[in-house]
Design an enzyme around this catalytic site. Structure first.
Site, PDB file in Angstrom:
ATOM      1  N   ARG A 162       0.954  -1.208   0.032  1.00  0.00           N
ATOM      2  CA  ARG A 162      -0.020   0.124   0.169  1.00  0.00           C
ATOM      3  C   ARG A 162       1.023   1.183  -0.049  1.00  0.00           C
ATOM      4  NH1 ARG A 162      -4.970   1.397   2.567  1.00  0.00           N
ATOM      5  NH2 ARG A 162      -5.357   3.697   2.194  1.00  0.00           N
TER       6      ARG A 162
ATOM      7  N   ARG B 108      -6.311   1.101  -4.325  1.00  0.00           N
ATOM      8  CA  ARG B 108      -4.907   0.413  -3.309  1.00  0.00           C
ATOM      9  C   ARG B 108      -5.049  -1.142  -3.487  1.00  0.00           C
ATOM     10  NH1 ARG B 108      -8.740   2.480   0.568  1.00  0.00           N
ATOM     11  NH2 ARG B 108      -8.178   4.404  -0.604  1.00  0.00           N
TER      12      ARG B 108
ATOM     13  N   ASP C 261      -6.764  -2.146   1.844  1.00  0.00           N
ATOM     14  CA  ASP C 261      -7.322  -1.274   2.936  1.00  0.00           C
ATOM     15  C   ASP C 261      -7.999  -2.042   3.965  1.00  0.00           C
ATOM     16  OD1 ASP C 261      -8.221   1.271   3.823  1.00  0.00           O
ATOM     17  OD2 ASP C 261     -10.231   1.168   2.831  1.00  0.00           O
TER      18      ASP C 261
ATOM     19  N   ASP D  75      -9.802  -1.540   7.807  1.00  0.00           N
ATOM     20  CA  ASP D  75     -10.751  -0.552   8.379  1.00  0.00           C
ATOM     21  C   ASP D  75     -11.014  -1.241   9.607  1.00  0.00           C
ATOM     22  OD1 ASP D  75     -10.206   1.567   6.704  1.00  0.00           O
ATOM     23  OD2 ASP D  75     -11.923   1.191   5.534  1.00  0.00           O
TER      24      ASP D  75
HETATM   25  N1  ROI Z   1     -15.571   1.164  -3.473  1.00  0.00           N
HETATM   26  C1  ROI Z   1     -15.852   0.001  -3.307  1.00  0.00           C
HETATM   27  N2  ROI Z   1     -16.699  -0.785  -4.060  1.00  0.00           N
HETATM   28  N3  ROI Z   1     -15.068  -0.823  -2.179  1.00  0.00           N
HETATM   29  C2  ROI Z   1     -14.278  -0.069  -1.562  1.00  0.00           C
HETATM   30  O1  ROI Z   1     -13.451  -0.685  -0.660  1.00  0.00           O
HETATM   31  C3  ROI Z   1     -13.839   1.423  -1.795  1.00  0.00           C
HETATM   32  N4  ROI Z   1     -13.200   2.028  -1.013  1.00  0.00           N
HETATM   33  C4  ROI Z   1     -13.019   3.283  -1.450  1.00  0.00           C
HETATM   34  C5  ROI Z   1     -13.513   4.086  -2.444  1.00  0.00           C
HETATM   35  C6  ROI Z   1     -12.570   4.742  -3.422  1.00  0.00           C
HETATM   36  C7  ROI Z   1     -14.363   5.300  -1.713  1.00  0.00           C
HETATM   37  N5  ROI Z   1     -14.601   3.197  -3.035  1.00  0.00           N
HETATM   38  C8  ROI Z   1     -14.854   1.861  -3.008  1.00  0.00           C
HETATM   39  O2  ROI Z   1     -11.816   4.044  -0.644  1.00  0.00           O
END
Ligand code: ROI
Length: 158
Positions: free
Chosen positions: A82, A91, A94, A96
């Site tokens: 990342r 990315r 991610d 969270d």
């Molecule tokens: N859209 C989807 N479908 N899944 C994500 O994890 C995701 N993460 C993001 C943004 C760009 C908002 N869009 C996303 O950060």
């Protein structure tokens, strides 16, 4: 030990492999046990012009305090390539913190329950696989109400 839920997302460099590698890395965190993983889902990016995302949610039991857990998750993101560039950019990984026990956390580095949870079908539906029908977020919102307001549109369950 407390129960936490982590959201996983990737839209670069073999997203499914990124998620599997991240799950293995999380299972290996100190004082942490991987309890259960949701199905994987794909969906279009919320921002136009990016590749489709693969998302999932995992339940962990952990003794790590919130900011230690956050550090550990960010280390896994870094190990998997990342690069912290533009805020909403594509990315490889991610991670969270979606829920942390029944705690509300409002710190500069960490907001729990996760800020955009209510609008994100790709977090709500996998989370729903891992919790009871009547699950309440720490801020008092019921998952059932959030699901009802966030249709399962554009999600593909793998
Ligand atoms: N859209 C989807 N479908 N899944 C994500 O994890 C995701 N993460 C993001 C943004 C760009 C908002 N869009 C996303 O950060």
């Amino acid at each position: 030990m407390v129960r936490v839920h982590i959201g996983l997302g990737s839209n670069l460099d073999s997203p499914q492999r990124q998620l599997r590698d991240a799950l293995q890395a999380m299972a290996g965190l100190p004082n942490t046990r991987l309890v259960e993983t949701s199905s994987f889902y794909t969906s279009d990016s919320l921002l136009p012009g990016q590749p489709r995302y693969t998302n999932a949610v995992v339940a962990l039991d952990t003794e790590l305090v919130p900011l230690t857990l956050l550090d550990a998750l960010q280390a896994i993101e870094s190990e998997q390539g990342r690069e912290r560039g533009e805020r909403w950019g594509p990315r490889t990984l991610d991670l969270d913190i979606i829920t942390y026990a029944d705690r509300v956390i409002d710190e500069p580095r960490l907001k729990v329950p996760h800020y955009h949870l209510h609008a994100r079908a790709f977090v709500l539906y996998p989370l729903a696989e891992l919790v009871d029908e009547g699950f309440m977020l720490a801020d008092g919102r019921s998952l059932r109400a959030l699901l009802a307001a966030c249709p399962f549109v554009g999600l593909e369950k793998l």
